[in-house]
Enzyme design. Structure first.
Site, short mmCIF file in Angstrom:
data_model
loop_
_atom_site.label_atom_id
_atom_site.label_comp_id
_atom_site.label_asym_id
_atom_site.label_seq_id
_atom_site.Cartn_x
_atom_site.Cartn_y
_atom_site.Cartn_z
N SER A 296 0.84 -1.19 0.00
CA SER A 296 0.00 0.00 0.00
C SER A 296 0.87 1.24 0.00
O SER A 296 2.08 1.17 0.24
CB SER A 296 -0.88 0.00 1.25
OG SER A 296 -1.54 1.23 1.44
N TYR B 34 -2.97 -0.97 10.03
CA TYR B 34 -2.87 -1.15 8.58
C TYR B 34 -1.42 -0.99 8.12
O TYR B 34 -0.92 -1.81 7.34
CB TYR B 34 -3.77 -0.13 7.89
CG TYR B 34 -3.95 -0.36 6.41
CD1 TYR B 34 -4.72 -1.42 5.94
CD2 TYR B 34 -3.37 0.49 5.48
CE1 TYR B 34 -4.90 -1.63 4.58
CE2 TYR B 34 -3.54 0.29 4.12
CZ TYR B 34 -4.31 -0.77 3.68
OH TYR B 34 -4.46 -0.98 2.33
#
Length: 282
Positions: A148, A161
């Site tokens: 990401s 995350y």
């Protein structure tokens, strides 16, 4: 070591998170290129729709679907074993599935933190452990791990995350180095998408300790930053896998923040925070 381009046609690709977003487009793009597919998702209806669409568009592609909650270790491991034993032609693994949870470290429960790590980090590792020997036996393969933008930068409110995505990045880079040092025929691509137009922000969990108004504002701000088309991102990922690229940044936001994070590793958040504040006012 320079490997030849990956041959997609005639191989089998495993894609997680295939019922929508980038996973759906990865599946359709791989089918168009001649691959058979093994698709995983917890969304039974969405997975059936994707399989039916592929059957209509690319009738020659073999599609095997598995409805599975990747957060359930026993359920996930049973499916992984079935894939390993039932698909000896696997040459591609796309660890695409991912979940998010909003909240600072002190607000996110241990259970939610573990839930996210299971799906985003541990399942990709276990899938790779099961299927890497199959790819090595087949003489070629590519593992594609979707990290990401938050595997490049770690903003506040994304401790869980970012932990998962930095971890997946580190796993990918180390595994790639090992395979290259051993001159093995399988490569690893780590993908860092920026703001891709998917439902990840909409579907994100919110930690119990987060103020509901603040959580809604943050969701809207993130959603406004998700502008890059998922189908275009998927095509870039497939082409990067075929070319055996070690790393792929998708979108100007990912490329810009990658540079900023390397040039100013302790101050990049001020730039990102201003960008999100501007997006929230639009």
């Amino acid at each position: 070591m320079r490997r030849p381009a990956l041959v997609v046609a005639g191989g089998t690709a495993v894609v997680t998170g295939a019922a929508g977003g980038m996973g759906e487009h990865l599946a359709t793009g791989l089918a168009r290129r001649g691959a058979d597919l093994v698709l995983l998702d917890r969304d039974a209806e969405g997975l059936a729709r994707v399989a039916a669409d592929i059957a209509r568009e690319t009738p020659g592609a073999q599609v095997d679907t598995h409805v599975v909650d990747l957060a359930d270790r026993g359920e996930a491991d049973a499916v992984i074993a079935r894939i390993r034993d039932g698909h000896p032609g696997v040459t591609m693994l796309f660890n695409n599935a991912g979940v998010a949870i909003g909240g600072r470290f002190g607000q996110v429960s241990a259970a939610d933190f573990d839930w996210l790590l299971e799906i985003n980090l541990l399942v990709p590792i276990r899938l790779t452990r099961a299927l890497l020997p199959v790819m090595l036996e087949n003489g070629q393969g590519q593992v594609v791990n979707t990290s990401s933008l938050f595997g490049l930068v770690g903003p506040p409110g994304q401790s869980a995350y970012s932990t998962s995505k930095y971890g997946l990045r580190g796993f990918s880079e180390s595994l790639r180095s090992e395979l290259e040092a051993e001159e093995r025929p399988v490569g690893v691509t780590v993908v860092h998408p920026g703001g891709i137009r998917t439902n990840i922000a909409t579907n994100a969990r919110v930690a119990e300790g987060v103020d509901p108004v603040e959580a809604e504002q943050n969701k809207k701000a993130f959603a406004k930053m998700l502008t890059y088309p998922a189908d275009r991102a998927a095509e870039e990922i497939i082409e990067a896998a075929i070319a055996r690229r070690p790393r792929l940044l998708i979108g100007n936001d990912a490329r810009a923040l990658d540079v900023v994070a390397r040039l100013s590793p302790s101050r990049y958040w001020s730039l990102m925070g201003r960008a999100m504040a501007l997006a929230a006012r639009r």
